[in-house]
Design a protein around this motif. Structure first.
Motif, mmCIF file in Angstrom:
data_model
loop_
_atom_site.group_PDB
_atom_site.id
_atom_site.type_symbol
_atom_site.label_atom_id
_atom_site.label_comp_id
_atom_site.label_asym_id
_atom_site.label_seq_id
_atom_site.Cartn_x
_atom_site.Cartn_y
_atom_site.Cartn_z
ATOM 1 N N LEU A 334 0.967 -1.249 0.040
ATOM 2 C CA LEU A 334 -0.021 -0.157 -0.190
ATOM 3 C C LEU A 334 0.786 1.239 -0.125
ATOM 4 O O LEU A 334 1.645 1.347 0.794
ATOM 5 N N LEU A 335 0.627 2.262 -0.976
ATOM 6 C CA LEU A 335 1.164 3.469 -0.845
ATOM 7 C C LEU A 335 0.185 4.429 -1.009
ATOM 8 O O LEU A 335 -0.684 4.449 -1.776
ATOM 9 N N ILE A 336 0.369 5.428 -0.046
ATOM 10 C CA ILE A 336 -0.769 6.638 0.097
ATOM 11 C C ILE A 336 0.458 7.747 -0.309
ATOM 12 O O ILE A 336 1.084 8.026 0.375
ATOM 13 N N THR A 337 -0.039 8.432 -1.362
ATOM 14 C CA THR A 337 0.798 9.619 -1.881
ATOM 15 C C THR A 337 -0.053 10.851 -1.233
ATOM 16 O O THR A 337 -1.318 11.021 -1.668
ATOM 17 N N LEU A 338 0.595 11.819 -0.602
ATOM 18 C CA LEU A 338 -0.097 12.994 -0.157
ATOM 19 C C LEU A 338 0.520 14.341 -0.872
ATOM 20 O O LEU A 338 1.603 14.739 -0.621
ATOM 21 N N GLY A 339 -0.205 15.091 -1.795
ATOM 22 C CA GLY A 339 0.485 16.280 -2.254
ATOM 23 C C GLY A 339 1.439 15.874 -3.164
ATOM 24 O O GLY A 339 2.308 16.701 -3.102
ATOM 25 N N VAL A 356 -2.018 1.896 -5.027
ATOM 26 C CA VAL A 356 -1.974 3.436 -4.823
ATOM 27 C C VAL A 356 -3.066 4.135 -4.616
ATOM 28 O O VAL A 356 -3.833 4.175 -5.342
ATOM 29 N N VAL A 357 -3.097 4.729 -3.461
ATOM 30 C CA VAL A 357 -3.965 5.709 -3.026
ATOM 31 C C VAL A 357 -3.326 7.039 -3.170
ATOM 32 O O VAL A 357 -2.439 7.462 -2.305
ATOM 33 N N ALA A 358 -3.539 7.833 -4.294
ATOM 34 C CA ALA A 358 -3.095 9.331 -4.598
ATOM 35 C C ALA A 358 -4.155 10.382 -3.881
ATOM 36 O O ALA A 358 -5.399 10.163 -4.394
ATOM 37 N N VAL A 359 -3.659 11.106 -3.052
ATOM 38 C CA VAL A 359 -4.569 12.507 -2.757
ATOM 39 C C VAL A 359 -3.834 13.736 -3.224
ATOM 40 O O VAL A 359 -2.786 13.805 -3.138
ATOM 41 N N PRO A 366 -0.496 14.342 -12.806
ATOM 42 C CA PRO A 366 -0.254 13.198 -13.362
ATOM 43 C C PRO A 366 -0.292 11.767 -12.334
ATOM 44 O O PRO A 366 -0.236 10.882 -12.845
ATOM 45 N N ILE A 367 -0.234 12.089 -11.241
ATOM 46 C CA ILE A 367 -0.190 10.977 -10.185
ATOM 47 C C ILE A 367 -1.369 10.214 -10.256
ATOM 48 O O ILE A 367 -1.244 9.051 -10.018
ATOM 49 N N PHE A 368 -2.677 10.741 -10.721
ATOM 50 C CA PHE A 368 -3.616 9.851 -10.729
ATOM 51 C C PHE A 368 -3.439 8.917 -11.925
ATOM 52 O O PHE A 368 -4.237 7.926 -12.079
ATOM 53 N N ASP A 369 -2.558 9.022 -12.784
ATOM 54 C CA ASP A 369 -2.391 7.980 -13.662
ATOM 55 C C ASP A 369 -1.775 6.673 -13.274
ATOM 56 O O ASP A 369 -1.883 5.676 -13.807
ATOM 57 N N SER A 370 -0.955 6.928 -12.110
ATOM 58 C CA SER A 370 -0.462 5.693 -11.430
ATOM 59 C C SER A 370 -1.157 5.156 -10.270
ATOM 60 O O SER A 370 -0.851 3.957 -9.616
ATOM 61 N N ALA A 371 -2.294 5.805 -10.114
ATOM 62 C CA ALA A 371 -3.029 5.367 -8.993
ATOM 63 C C ALA A 371 -4.077 4.680 -9.112
ATOM 64 O O ALA A 371 -4.779 4.527 -10.326
ATOM 65 N N HIS A 372 -4.515 3.764 -8.241
ATOM 66 C CA HIS A 372 -5.558 2.935 -8.187
ATOM 67 C C HIS A 372 -6.745 3.555 -7.540
ATOM 68 O O HIS A 372 -7.918 3.364 -8.120
ATOM 69 N N SER A 374 -7.969 7.312 -6.820
ATOM 70 C CA SER A 374 -7.477 8.689 -7.017
ATOM 71 C C SER A 374 -8.677 9.669 -5.952
ATOM 72 O O SER A 374 -9.817 9.482 -6.142
ATOM 73 N N VAL A 375 -7.860 10.218 -5.229
ATOM 74 C CA VAL A 375 -8.724 11.134 -3.971
ATOM 75 C C VAL A 375 -8.513 12.520 -4.545
ATOM 76 O O VAL A 375 -7.323 12.946 -4.299
#
Lengths: 431, 281
Positions: A334-339, A356-359, A366-372, A374-375
């Motif tokens: 699990l990877l949570i990216t913040l900002g 990948v949970v991206a916020v 572009p992070i949302f392209d790698s995220a499963h 997208s927040v």
């Protein structure tokens, strides 16, 4: 002997060339004389399917073993250094599911020294019988005495299947014992199914995970497999605690060549590239409070804090926390990216992440392209809510852990709501 | 010290995919390379040989092309190498592979130390090393970080009597530091023994051009089943493999990505649910 047989007389040069091209391992060679199988063959049988009968599989005539002699699903209790690894309870949970098909018992084998508490936990976790080898020689894991005791258990109890956690210990011990019985072992299974004839269907990723393979051990017993931690779930409502059966430590099959001198705990800091859970912060984390909440989030999830390059350049983080091409490549569950906006250099470092949970506040980041997942939203609003929920849950769980701690001493009561945290705590008491 | 390092030639890329419609394996290119995990065990071997005297030999099983892998180890500093190649070995699983290697080791000579990599990049099982040790009847340690010759009377005495295998050599004891599930274990191991090295424990050397030029063909041996002590074909390849692959299929793809763009409170709830579902909490 078993293998591929090619009816050369039925071959046309075109068919030979086509079949040679079909082989994913380049093990079929078409030449003037026809088609030949080379040593690179992995018996994937693709060519057999595509050949229209020109290539057939030859099987050995072997005496079939009596599968009725081997009964039950056994779980290795992953115990050493006074600790019971929680994968044990997950395997017991799976074993209970598997025996629903055959009606066989679930066994556990526990090896160690001073094992009473651990034995009770295992007995309450879904094992009908727990076979315990308790001996000073087993106080620390060394493969020779553990393998001897494990082999003794298999000879005496004759389980049909043996499930082992894919920990360092399990991966060292299981192959040793499987080889002793000249039987099959499938590593890192991600799914298991039981057939009525007691064949265990073992499913694992192959070729780097892009292909799943279904594997059986049709004519050997016991059937060994290893399973990683956090693949299966512990029993939600285990049956009555099972019986604890003390076993005598067998004599050494050979003088032991390994002597343990010292066992020390690893330094607490783990490399982010090995972490299972990562919370990564980027330029979008603008204030102290959010940074503290991000750290808290990582702590609550049992993970580590990482960052993108700008925060290293700003001197906020050390370079060893950086994810990306110029930092570390990570492969957490699990990877949570913040900002984090997710430049290609960053994205290259997270390809191996399972989830990948991206916020980010910018819906076009572009992070949302790698995220499963997208927040899109404001971190300063989201983080306090999320951390608050996790904290509340943790506190609630602490209370039940206390109750369970008492319950585990009264095995009959332990059947209700057994949590992994409780097991770990109990196991610590044993040491 | 006579050291044997087991290596494997693996596909240059892991990008094997399965066509969801036809079920055909699609392979990207046919290049191959030395299994990257083996580089650390090779380097460990070279360092031990340099420090205590001795030589490193290499052993592999595979198609005839696997000679390239042996050649690479020679260019790095191995004294010689053997490829076990025979079409009767095709379709070998972990047991048959480790049994074949054990037979190869017995035919290749006596060794004090056998080194394996942590795992291979194509099979990924990490099981061949321990199974090989069992077939040879010698102790093994996995996830090894550091190896040195045990010195001093105290360490010698502690190690007790050495394992008596049917392999002869000038045996001593090794002091081995290994990783085990969050612990570091220091142990004395009697030779002959087998060690599976953890990855990243050293900086593997590069093949040298000078050595590469100096390789003589006779440094690379080829063994077939006929060179083994056990020539029973049924113990090898597909016949000697208890496991059987019955089906291959593409993994389930996670259904499309999800977007949470509602109010933050709602998103926090959904993330919380997700964490629970994925057993992260």
């Amino acid at each position: 002997m078993a293998g591929l047989h090619i009816y050369q007389e039925k071959l046309t040069p075109e068919l030979a060339a086509r079949l040679a091209a079909v082989c994913p391992f380049g093990a079929l060679k078409a030449d003037g004389a026809g088609l030949s199988v080379e040593a690179g063959c992995r018996m994937c049988r693709l060519c057999v399917k595509k050949s229209g009968g020109v290539i057939v599989e030859q099987k050995d005539e072997r005496p079939a073993i009596d599968k009725n002699e081997w009964r039950g699903v056994a779980v290795l209790a992953d115990y050493s250094h006074g600790r019971l690894h929680p994968v044990t309870l997950e395997l017991l949970g799976k074993a209970r599911e598997l025996v629903k098909v055959t009606g066989h018992p679930v066994y556990a084998v526990l090896m160690g020294h001073g094992t009473e508490q651990a034995a009770r936990i295992v007995a309450a976790g879904g094992a009908d019988r727990v076979f315990v080898y308790d001996s000073p020689e087993l106080a620390e894991f060394a493969v020779e005495p553990y393998a001897d005791a494990f082999a003794d258990f298999i000879r005496k109890v004759k389980p049909s299947s043996v499930l082992v956690g894919a920990t360092n210990l399990g991966r060292s011990l299981a192959p040793r014992v499987a080889a002793r019985f000249r039987t099959g072992l499938t590593a890192d299974c991600t799914a298991l199914e039981m057939r009525e004839n007691t064949d265990l269907v073992q499913i694992r990723p192959a070729f780097g995970g892009n292909v799943m393979a279904q594997i059986i051990t049709p004519n050997h017993r016991p059937q060994f497999c290893t399973v990683r931690y956090k693949i299966f779930s512990a029993c939600e409502c285990p049956p009555e605690p099972g019986e604890i059966v003390p076993m005598a430590m067998p004599g050494a099959e050979k003088p032991y060549g390994i002597k343990i001198r010292r066992v020390t705990a690893m330094p607490a800091e783990v490399d982010i590239s090995e972490a299972d859970v990562l919370v990564a912060v980027g330029r979008g984390v603008k204030n102290e409070e959010d940074m503290e909440l991000a750290a808290k989030l990582a702590e609550l999830l049992g993970g580590q804090l990482a960052c993108s390059r700008p925060l290293v350049e700003a001197g906020i983080f050390d370079a060893k926390h950086q994810i990306g091409l110029s930092g570390r490549t990570v492969k957490p569950k699990l990877l949570i990216t913040l900002g984090i906006s997710g430049a290609v250099q960053f994205a290259a470092g997270i390809q191996g992440a399972e989830c990948v949970v991206a916020v980010n506040s910018d819906p076009n980041a572009p992070i949302f392209d790698s995220a499963h997942y997208s927040v899109v939203g404001d971190l300063s609003k989201l983080l306090p809510k999320l951390v608050g929920k996790l904290k509340a849950r943790d506190e609630a769980r602490m209370d039940t852990t206390k109750q369970n701690g008492q319950a585990a001493r009264k095995p009959a009561a332990a059947a209700e709501g057994f949590s992994q945290a409780a097991v770990r705590e109990e196991a610590d008491h044993v040491s | 010290m006579k050291i044997l390092a087991c290596v494997k030639q693996v596909p240059g890329t892991n990008k094997v995919e399965i066509d969801p419609v036809t079920g055909v394996l699609k392979r990207d290119g046919v290049s191959s390379k030395l299994n990257p995990y083996d580089l650390y065990s090779l380097e460990t071997g070279f360092q031990l040989a340099e420090k205590y005297g001795g030589e490193v030999y290499t052993l592999t099983m595979g198609p005839n092309q696997a000679k390239t892998a042996i050649r690479e180890t020679l260019a790095m500093g191995a004294a010689g190498g053997v490829v076990i190649s025979d079409r009767r070995l095709a379709g070998a699983d972990v047991l048959a592979t480790s049994y074949t290697l054990a037979q190869g080791v017995r035919s290749a000579g006596d060794f004090d130390l056998i080194l394996c990599g942590k795992q291979t990049t194509d099979g990924d099982t990490a099981q061949v090393g321990p199974e090989l040790a069992e077939h040879l009847g010698i102790p093994h340690v996995t996830n090894v970080l550091e190896v040195r010759l045990a010195g001093g009377a105290e360490e010698e005495e502690e190690a007790g009597a050495g394992a008596s295998g049917d392999m002869r050599g000038s045996y001593g004891k090794l002091l081995v530091r290994a990783l085990r599930d969050g612990l570091i274990v220091e142990q004395l191991v009697a030779m002959p023994c087998l060690l599976c090295m953890e990855d990243g424990v050293n900086t593997p050397r590069l093949p040298s051009y000078r050595r590469q030029k100096a390789i003589r063909e006779e440094q690379i041996g080829v063994m077939t089943l006929d060179d083994m002590k056990d020539r029973n074909e049924k113990a090898y390849g597909l016949s000697g493999s208890p496991t059987q692959v019955v089906r291959m299929f593409p993994p389930q793809k996670r259904e499309g990505k999800e977007i949470y763009d509602g109010p933050e409170e709602e998103s926090a709830d959904r993330i919380f649910g997700l964490l629970r579902e994925r057993k992260m909490i």
